[in-house]
Design an enzyme around this catalytic site. Structure first.
Site, PDB file in Angstrom:
ATOM      1  N   PRO A   1      13.132  29.045   7.760  1.00 34.37           N
ATOM      2  CA  PRO A   1      13.543  27.812   7.262  1.00 34.37           C
ATOM      3  C   PRO A   1      12.647  26.602   7.589  1.00 34.37           C
ATOM      4  O   PRO A   1      12.023  26.657   8.716  1.00 34.37           O
ATOM      5  CB  PRO A   1      15.148  27.660   7.757  1.00 34.37           C
ATOM      6  CG  PRO A   1      15.359  28.844   8.088  1.00 34.37           C
ATOM      7  CD  PRO A   1      14.235  29.883   8.581  1.00 34.37           C
ATOM      8  N   CYS A   2      12.442  25.645   6.681  1.00 32.41           N
ATOM      9  CA  CYS A   2      11.678  24.507   7.110  1.00 32.41           C
ATOM     10  C   CYS A   2      12.341  23.119   7.053  1.00 32.41           C
ATOM     11  O   CYS A   2      11.529  22.257   7.492  1.00 32.41           O
ATOM     12  CB  CYS A   2      10.660  24.416   5.520  1.00 32.41           C
ATOM     13  SG  CYS A   2      11.475  23.855   4.186  1.00 32.41           S
ATOM     14  N   GLN A   3      13.413  23.244   7.248  1.00 31.96           N
ATOM     15  CA  GLN A   3      14.444  21.730   7.207  1.00 31.96           C
ATOM     16  C   GLN A   3      13.742  20.962   8.248  1.00 31.96           C
ATOM     17  O   GLN A   3      13.643  19.802   8.060  1.00 31.96           O
ATOM     18  CB  GLN A   3      15.878  22.283   7.099  1.00 31.96           C
ATOM     19  CG  GLN A   3      16.310  22.597   5.809  1.00 31.96           C
ATOM     20  CD  GLN A   3      16.271  24.019   5.686  1.00 31.96           C
ATOM     21  OE1 GLN A   3      15.632  24.849   6.354  1.00 31.96           O
ATOM     22  NE2 GLN A   3      17.110  24.555   4.857  1.00 31.96           N
TER      23      GLN A   3
ATOM     24  N   ALA B   1      10.988  20.905   9.656  1.00 33.30           N
ATOM     25  CA  ALA B   1       9.611  20.622   9.929  1.00 33.30           C
ATOM     26  C   ALA B   1       9.306  19.932   8.448  1.00 33.30           C
ATOM     27  O   ALA B   1       8.075  19.739   8.348  1.00 33.30           O
ATOM     28  CB  ALA B   1       8.869  21.889  10.048  1.00 33.30           C
TER      29      ALA B   1
END
Length: 261
Positions: free
Chosen positions: A72-74, A76
């Protein structure tokens, strides 16, 4: 011998699709989103896991050639930069799930690992988080290379910058002077096409993308008035928005196949 592939944070199965194009065997996927997992189970028929935090992957030790994961990128993503907040990186509840991917790598010990995240993952906390990722892989005996790649590199009509990290076990030796990404996406034909009334250069960058008068997920106000809102439609577009680009994964997989034979 046919290569084997396992997938973490699988989404709608972009790596599975690319693996299928390669003629590889998809062993398992792991996806917590019910909608995406139901699609994966119908489409790919491989072993299905829901929650990476509670899954023991030791049964796959030594059986997986390539392990992929778009963690997951949330925490970053630049999209969460609001007044300096939102950039928690590996300390966040979502992007911090990297440490469960790290645990899975340790349990499985694949020959190759492909991890994907937003381009900003290399800059969060002044690059310290990315250094932690590299250090953790090194501690397991993996070398790593990475590159910021764009969906347009594979011919898509959008930039969609993402960081692709490829790690390989110490026993794998790359040709001298030939980094892993040196021949990835080199065969894309440079052509031009019309998209939404705008001429785009496929395979290279362009100044801007066609504008979209939109509401959530790119649906126009007029579209919502005419057709209403559909939860299924939103689920589909949300899943697409989180997905890797399968054509880029295919290019990476082709490079792995070439180097590992």
């Amino acid at each position: 011998m046919k290569k084997t592939h396992g997938s973490l944070f699988s989404g709608i199965g972009a790596p599975e699709l690319a693996s299928e194009w390669m003629g590889w065997e998809n062993l398992f996927h792991c996806e917590i989103n019910d909608f995406c997992r139901s699609f994966l189970e119908k489409r790919f028929k491989s072993t299905s896991y829901a929650d990476i935090t509670t899954t023991d992957f030791n049964i796959w030790r030594g059986r997986v050639d390539i392990l992929t994961g778009g963690f997951p990128c949330q925490d970053a993503s630049k999209a969460k930069q609001t007044g300096g907040r939102g950039q928690l990186g590996l300390e966040g509840h979502r992007t911090g799930l990297w440490w469960h991917m790290y645990r899975a790598i340790d349990e499985i010990r694949p020959r190759w690992v492909v991890a994907e995240n937003v381009a900003n993952i290399t800059r969060v906390n002044d690059g310290r988080d990315f250094a932690k990722i590299l250090h953790s892989l090194s501690g397991l005996g993996y070398n790593a290379e990475w590159k910021i790649m764009y969906a347009s590199d594979a011919g898509a009509p959008q930039r969609r910058a993402r960081c692709y990290l490829v790690a390989y076990s110490n026993g794998i030796r790359l040709p001298a002077g030939k980094p892993f990404f040196s021949n990835v996406c080199q065969e894309i034909i440079k052509e031009r096409r019309m998209f939404a009334g705008t001429s785009l250069s496929v395979g290279v960058s362009w100044a801007g993308q066609p504008s979209v008068c939109s509401v959530g997920y790119g649906f126009s106000n007029r579209s919502s008035e005419l057709y209403g809102k559909s939860r299924l439609k939103e689920e589909v577009f949300h899943a697409y928005g989180n997905s890797m680009c399968p054509q880029l994964m295919h290019e990476i997989f082709k490079r792995i196949e070439y180097l590992d034979n």
